[in-house]
Write a protein that holds these residues in place. Sequence first.
Motif, short mmCIF file in Angstrom:
data_model
loop_
_atom_site.label_atom_id
_atom_site.label_comp_id
_atom_site.label_asym_id
_atom_site.label_seq_id
_atom_site.Cartn_x
_atom_site.Cartn_y
_atom_site.Cartn_z
N LEU A 1 -18.77 117.22 90.98
CA LEU A 1 -18.09 118.48 91.78
C LEU A 1 -16.65 118.15 91.52
CD1 LEU A 1 -20.06 118.26 94.93
CD2 LEU A 1 -20.31 120.27 93.22
N ARG A 2 -16.07 117.12 91.61
CA ARG A 2 -14.64 116.71 91.32
C ARG A 2 -14.24 116.86 89.93
NH1 ARG A 2 -10.60 116.67 94.80
NH2 ARG A 2 -9.74 114.76 93.75
N VAL A 3 -15.00 116.67 89.03
CA VAL A 3 -14.61 116.99 87.55
C VAL A 3 -14.46 118.38 87.39
CG1 VAL A 3 -15.59 116.83 85.02
CG2 VAL A 3 -15.74 114.65 86.66
N ARG A 4 -15.69 119.19 87.86
CA ARG A 4 -15.48 120.64 87.77
C ARG A 4 -14.42 121.12 88.42
NH1 ARG A 4 -21.35 120.64 89.22
NH2 ARG A 4 -22.52 120.41 87.31
N ALA A 5 -13.83 120.53 89.47
CA ALA A 5 -12.90 121.33 90.17
C ALA A 5 -11.52 121.25 89.31
CB ALA A 5 -12.81 121.03 91.68
N LEU A 6 -11.34 119.67 88.94
CA LEU A 6 -10.12 119.20 88.67
C LEU A 6 -9.99 119.83 87.08
CD1 LEU A 6 -10.10 115.85 89.99
CD2 LEU A 6 -8.58 117.67 90.67
N ALA A 7 -10.84 120.10 86.54
CA ALA A 7 -10.93 120.35 85.01
C ALA A 7 -10.03 121.80 84.78
CB ALA A 7 -12.27 120.51 84.51
N ARG A 8 -9.98 122.64 85.90
CA ARG A 8 -9.41 123.78 85.74
C ARG A 8 -8.09 123.34 85.92
NH1 ARG A 8 -12.99 125.14 90.12
NH2 ARG A 8 -14.68 126.09 89.24
N ARG A 9 -7.30 122.49 86.35
CA ARG A 9 -6.08 122.07 86.34
C ARG A 9 -5.56 121.09 85.04
NH1 ARG A 9 -5.14 119.55 92.06
NH2 ARG A 9 -5.58 117.68 90.67
N TRP A 10 -6.38 120.61 84.18
CA TRP A 10 -6.19 119.57 83.36
C TRP A 10 -5.30 120.39 82.35
CZ3 TRP A 10 -11.43 117.01 83.02
CH2 TRP A 10 -11.65 116.09 84.23
N ALA A 11 -5.84 121.63 81.88
CA ALA A 11 -5.18 122.44 80.85
C ALA A 11 -3.77 122.66 81.11
CB ALA A 11 -5.85 123.61 80.63
N ARG A 12 -3.46 122.83 82.51
CA ARG A 12 -1.84 122.91 82.78
C ARG A 12 -1.16 121.58 82.97
NH1 ARG A 12 -4.99 126.36 86.01
NH2 ARG A 12 -4.33 124.95 87.86
N ASP A 13 -1.89 120.61 82.90
CA ASP A 13 -1.38 119.31 83.18
C ASP A 13 -0.24 118.89 82.08
OD1 ASP A 13 -0.40 116.56 83.70
OD2 ASP A 13 -2.43 116.21 84.84
N PRO A 14 1.01 118.76 82.23
CA PRO A 14 1.91 118.54 81.01
C PRO A 14 1.55 116.75 80.65
CG PRO A 14 3.32 118.55 83.21
CD PRO A 14 1.92 119.04 83.49
N GLY A 15 0.99 116.01 81.48
CA GLY A 15 0.85 114.60 81.25
C GLY A 15 -0.62 114.53 80.10
N LEU A 16 -1.04 115.81 80.09
CA LEU A 16 -2.24 115.62 79.29
C LEU A 16 -2.30 116.39 77.98
CD1 LEU A 16 -5.14 116.31 81.90
CD2 LEU A 16 -4.48 113.98 80.93
N ARG A 17 -0.98 116.65 77.72
CA ARG A 17 -0.57 117.31 76.24
C ARG A 17 -0.25 116.51 75.24
NH1 ARG A 17 2.88 121.48 79.68
NH2 ARG A 17 1.01 122.87 80.25
N ASP A 18 -0.52 116.68 73.98
CA ASP A 18 -0.25 115.73 73.01
C ASP A 18 1.34 116.10 72.89
OD1 ASP A 18 -2.43 114.41 72.45
OD2 ASP A 18 -3.17 115.94 70.99
#
Length: 167
Positions: free
Chosen positions: A150-167
Amino acid sequence: MRIVLKFTIDCDADTAWRALHSPRIVGELYAPLLQMQPLLPEGLPERWMPGDEVPVRLAAFGRIPVGTQLIHISDRTLDGPGGPVRILRDSGIPLTGPLGGLDVWDHQMAVSPAPGRAGRTLWRDRLTFDGPGALLLWPVLSASWQARALRVRALARRWARDPGLRD
């Protein structure tokens, strides 16, 4: 014993792969119930890398010690029908606490593009564990993995906007 989950999440596979390699993001999957605290003075790495072996203390609500665990990271990639299937594996072992009696701990998380669903990821999560008390721990771990999904599903929506996860 084995727990297997499979579901889609609202981010692309590249972003999900980067999230899997972020100790900060992985910590958020269990928060606030469980927090991961590094046992080494240099702390947690910025990113999990193949070959990393990192001992951590697990604490309920950040205060109640529940044991220690060695995290051991490896990666592999397989060819899938919809593109690459990337797998992060933690083959470390619980050292102390309620899980310390386990002598097998193999946690594999796989991400790949979701077939026919552009911009979405197929997430597969498999935990294999065994040892004295495994049968007694199965209900707790199963419920924990369902909550984690449930947490993975909820947090995944934010990951694409997370600057720490960009290449």
